[in-house]
Design an enzyme around this catalytic site. Structure first.
Site, PDB file in Angstrom:
ATOM      1  N   GLU A   1     -60.835  -4.655   8.998  1.00 10.55           N
ATOM      2  CA  GLU A   1     -60.063  -5.289  10.057  1.00 10.55           C
ATOM      3  C   GLU A   1     -58.864  -4.362  10.711  1.00 10.55           C
ATOM      4  O   GLU A   1     -58.279  -3.389  10.048  1.00 10.55           O
ATOM      5  CB  GLU A   1     -59.100  -6.620   9.472  1.00 10.55           C
ATOM      6  CG  GLU A   1     -58.497  -7.544  10.404  1.00 10.55           C
ATOM      7  CD  GLU A   1     -58.302  -8.679   9.629  1.00 10.55           C
ATOM      8  OE1 GLU A   1     -58.284  -8.687   8.514  1.00 10.55           O
ATOM      9  OE2 GLU A   1     -58.191  -9.696  10.140  1.00 10.55           O
TER      10      GLU A   1
ATOM     11  N   CYS B   1     -53.431  -0.156  14.236  1.00 14.08           N
ATOM     12  CA  CYS B   1     -53.062  -0.257  12.914  1.00 14.08           C
ATOM     13  C   CYS B   1     -54.397  -0.400  12.333  1.00 14.08           C
ATOM     14  O   CYS B   1     -55.167  -1.183  12.275  1.00 14.08           O
ATOM     15  CB  CYS B   1     -52.302  -1.545  12.689  1.00 14.08           C
ATOM     16  SG  CYS B   1     -51.780  -2.076  10.977  1.00 14.08           S
TER      17      CYS B   1
ATOM     18  N   CYS C   1     -50.127  -6.953  -4.150  1.00 16.48           N
ATOM     19  CA  CYS C   1     -48.814  -7.389  -4.129  1.00 16.48           C
ATOM     20  C   CYS C   1     -48.647  -8.794  -3.878  1.00 16.48           C
ATOM     21  O   CYS C   1     -49.512  -9.248  -3.049  1.00 16.48           O
ATOM     22  CB  CYS C   1     -48.352  -6.754  -3.062  1.00 16.48           C
ATOM     23  SG  CYS C   1     -48.269  -4.799  -3.075  1.00 16.48           S
TER      24      CYS C   1
ATOM     25  N   CYS D   1     -48.603 -10.054  -0.156  1.00 20.51           N
ATOM     26  CA  CYS D   1     -49.436  -9.615   0.745  1.00 20.51           C
ATOM     27  C   CYS D   1     -50.750 -10.255   0.756  1.00 20.51           C
ATOM     28  O   CYS D   1     -51.462 -10.425  -0.138  1.00 20.51           O
ATOM     29  CB  CYS D   1     -49.714  -8.016   0.725  1.00 20.51           C
ATOM     30  SG  CYS D   1     -50.647  -7.401   1.837  1.00 20.51           S
TER      31      CYS D   1
ATOM     32  N   SER E   1     -48.261   4.708   5.574  1.00 19.19           N
ATOM     33  CA  SER E   1     -47.538   3.702   4.648  1.00 19.19           C
ATOM     34  C   SER E   1     -48.081   3.477   3.213  1.00 19.19           C
ATOM     35  O   SER E   1     -49.144   3.106   3.134  1.00 19.19           O
ATOM     36  CB  SER E   1     -47.199   2.407   5.322  1.00 19.19           C
ATOM     37  OG  SER E   1     -46.447   1.604   4.509  1.00 19.19           O
TER      38      SER E   1
ATOM     39  N   LEU F   1     -40.805  -0.210  -0.145  1.00 22.56           N
ATOM     40  CA  LEU F   1     -40.008  -0.259  -1.541  1.00 22.56           C
ATOM     41  C   LEU F   1     -39.922  -1.679  -1.842  1.00 22.56           C
ATOM     42  O   LEU F   1     -40.214  -2.039  -3.098  1.00 22.56           O
ATOM     43  CB  LEU F   1     -38.735   0.327  -1.241  1.00 22.56           C
ATOM     44  CG  LEU F   1     -37.662   0.810  -2.232  1.00 22.56           C
ATOM     45  CD1 LEU F   1     -38.572   1.677  -3.176  1.00 22.56           C
ATOM     46  CD2 LEU F   1     -36.485   1.160  -1.779  1.00 22.56           C
TER      47      LEU F   1
HETATM   48  N1  SAH Z   1     -50.729  -0.409   1.199  1.00 20.77           N
HETATM   49  C1  SAH Z   1     -49.875   0.263   2.129  1.00 20.77           C
HETATM   50  C2  SAH Z   1     -50.096  -0.021   3.596  1.00 20.77           C
HETATM   51  C3  SAH Z   1     -50.189  -1.600   4.001  1.00 20.77           C
HETATM   52  S1  SAH Z   1     -49.227  -2.912   4.153  1.00 20.77           S
HETATM   53  C4  SAH Z   1     -48.225  -0.068   1.809  1.00 20.77           C
HETATM   54  O1  SAH Z   1     -48.180  -0.967   0.754  1.00 20.77           O
HETATM   55  O2  SAH Z   1     -47.419   0.336   2.352  1.00 20.77           O
HETATM   56  C5  SAH Z   1     -47.916  -2.405   5.374  1.00 20.77           C
HETATM   57  C6  SAH Z   1     -46.629  -3.027   5.127  1.00 20.77           C
HETATM   58  O3  SAH Z   1     -46.446  -4.604   5.401  1.00 20.77           O
HETATM   59  C7  SAH Z   1     -45.907  -2.684   3.899  1.00 20.77           C
HETATM   60  O4  SAH Z   1     -44.710  -2.050   4.230  1.00 20.77           O
HETATM   61  C8  SAH Z   1     -45.826  -4.028   3.396  1.00 20.77           C
HETATM   62  O5  SAH Z   1     -44.507  -3.920   2.460  1.00 20.77           O
HETATM   63  C9  SAH Z   1     -45.561  -5.004   4.305  1.00 20.77           C
HETATM   64  N2  SAH Z   1     -46.058  -6.313   4.090  1.00 20.77           N
HETATM   65  C10 SAH Z   1     -47.046  -6.600   3.272  1.00 20.77           C
HETATM   66  N3  SAH Z   1     -47.002  -8.209   3.319  1.00 20.77           N
HETATM   67  C11 SAH Z   1     -46.200  -8.557   4.128  1.00 20.77           C
HETATM   68  C12 SAH Z   1     -45.890  -9.910   4.479  1.00 20.77           C
HETATM   69  N4  SAH Z   1     -46.343 -10.934   4.133  1.00 20.77           N
HETATM   70  N5  SAH Z   1     -44.761  -9.865   5.400  1.00 20.77           N
HETATM   71  C13 SAH Z   1     -44.050  -8.750   5.903  1.00 20.77           C
HETATM   72  N6  SAH Z   1     -44.573  -7.612   5.628  1.00 20.77           N
HETATM   73  C14 SAH Z   1     -45.584  -7.295   4.782  1.00 20.77           C
END
Ligand code: SAH
Length: 339
Positions: free
Chosen positions: A90, A103, A114, A117, A189, A213
């Site tokens: 995607e 992206c 996470c 996410c 990222s 973070l």
């Molecule tokens: N695995 C990598 C890249 C993918 S996520 C990482 O963790 O950075 C890209 C960004 O989206 C990250 O900063 C993450 O914290 C954020 N993100 C993930 N889930 C989210 C959500 N539900 N709402 C807003 N930002 C989110």
């Protein structure tokens, strides 16, 4: 037959050397594939007919198959691609006034899980190869007839768990006979894979580093991001300090704001304390919702208060406007759904 796109420039040079072809043939093939974006050897008109025939008889050129695409009101468009092995990828295209951002995803599914996410809800299958990462950009360029200005590794997956292929992809993205996008316009990222941060500190290319973070105390971060058990906050920040010492490039810290979880004034003060030693920017991202989760973004008032505390502590703070939420194309919403 082997896919010719799976060869890096270095490998193409070895290939042509073994065939006793001049070295520039490797540059020509690379340019046809990645800059001119052809999918047929017979179009490689500056190679002799004999060479084209040889390539055609021994290699294939693959492309991704578009199996879904959806456009949001703000112009953001997400694409679902199918790979040769039937796995899915995607990718999101985000047009803004000055920027056109692609992206990209770096893995199929995400192993990190996470809590906030959506991409963690689908099972992890495998890493993407560099040419599968590049093909995401190539397909969007071709389909929409645009030239992206920025590339962000913020789609599905953890780029620093697939660093070899990500670095190879960056070679193609930055090559003047590839996509020709400068390293400064590329952001990686990461959820904080410490070894990866140390490795990135050693590479010459000036790609931007962003760290997700999302919390300032290990207890909360671990709850939100299980990977924190392996790489606690102090280790990540130590790696970031090293990165700054080595590269003198400001890091961006991303912080997803989730109501009543990590959005208090106390959290903001704590964030401003722990980042003191690292020249950085802070990017606040109000939580984007998706089905199957009860988290909420904070109220605007609370977001503004959080931001004000950081601004008063002299940080450069930006509030990320997420794009395409209604089609599940915003940060953290991708999960091969809603097409
Ligand atoms: N695995 C990598 C890249 C993918 S996520 C990482 O963790 O950075 C890209 C960004 O989206 C990250 O900063 C993450 O914290 C954020 N993100 C993930 N889930 C989210 C959500 N539900 N709402 C807003 N930002 C989110």
């Amino acid at each position: 037959m082997e896919n010719i796109k799976s060869f890096t420039l270095k490998e193409l040079k070895e290939l042509v050397e073994n065939l006793n072809w001049p070295e520039y043939s490797a540059y020509q093939i690379f340019q046809w594939l990645w800059q001119k974006k052809v999918n047929d050897f017979s179009l490689m008109s500056n190679l002799s007919k004999l060479k084209r025939e040889y390539l055609k008889n021994n290699y294939i050129i693959t492309e991704l198959k578009i199996i879904g695409n959806k456009k949001a009101k703000d112009g953001t468009e997400k694409f679902l691609f199918e790979l040769y092995d039937n796995n899915k990828v995607e990718t999101v295209f985000i047009p803004e006034e000055k920027r056109k951002t692609v992206c990209v995803s770096s893995q199929i599914g995400c192993p990190l899980k996470c809590l906030f996410c959506n991409s963690g809800k689908i099972s992890f299958k495998r890493n993407l190869y560099f040419y599968e990462i590049c093909d995401q950009i190539l397909m969007i360029e071709k389909k929409l007839n645009i030239k992206p200005t920025n590339i962000v590794f913020m789609g599905i997956g953890e780029p620093l768990l697939n660093l070899e292929e990500v670095l190879k992809a960056i070679q193609v993205i930055t090559s003047p006979i590839g996509f020709g996008i400068s390293a400064r316009k590329i952001t990686i990222s990461t959820a904080g894979i410490v070894e990866g941060i140390y490795r990135l500190a050693e590479i010459k290319k000036k790609v931007k580093l962003a760290i997700s973070l999302n919390a300032t105390k290990d207890e909360i971060r671990e709850y939100l991001m299980p990977i924190n058990k392996k790489y606690p906050i102090s280790e990540i920040l130590k790696a970031c300090e090293y990165y700054w010492q080595k590269k003198r490039e400001r890091i961006t810290f991303e912080y997803v704001l989730i109501r009543d979880i990590n959005d208090s004034e106390e959290d903001a003060y704590s964030l401003s304390r722990i980042l003191k030693k690292i020249p950085c920017k802070i990017n606040l991202i109000p939580f984007n919702s998706f089905p199957s989760i009860s988290f909420q973004p904070p109220s605007l008032k609370r977001i503004e208060k959080f931001m004000k505390i950081l601004v008063e502590a002299n940080y450069t703070v930006t509030l990320r406007k997420s794009h395409g939420q209604e089609i599940l194309a915003g940060c953290g919403q991708l999960a091969y759904q809603n097409y």
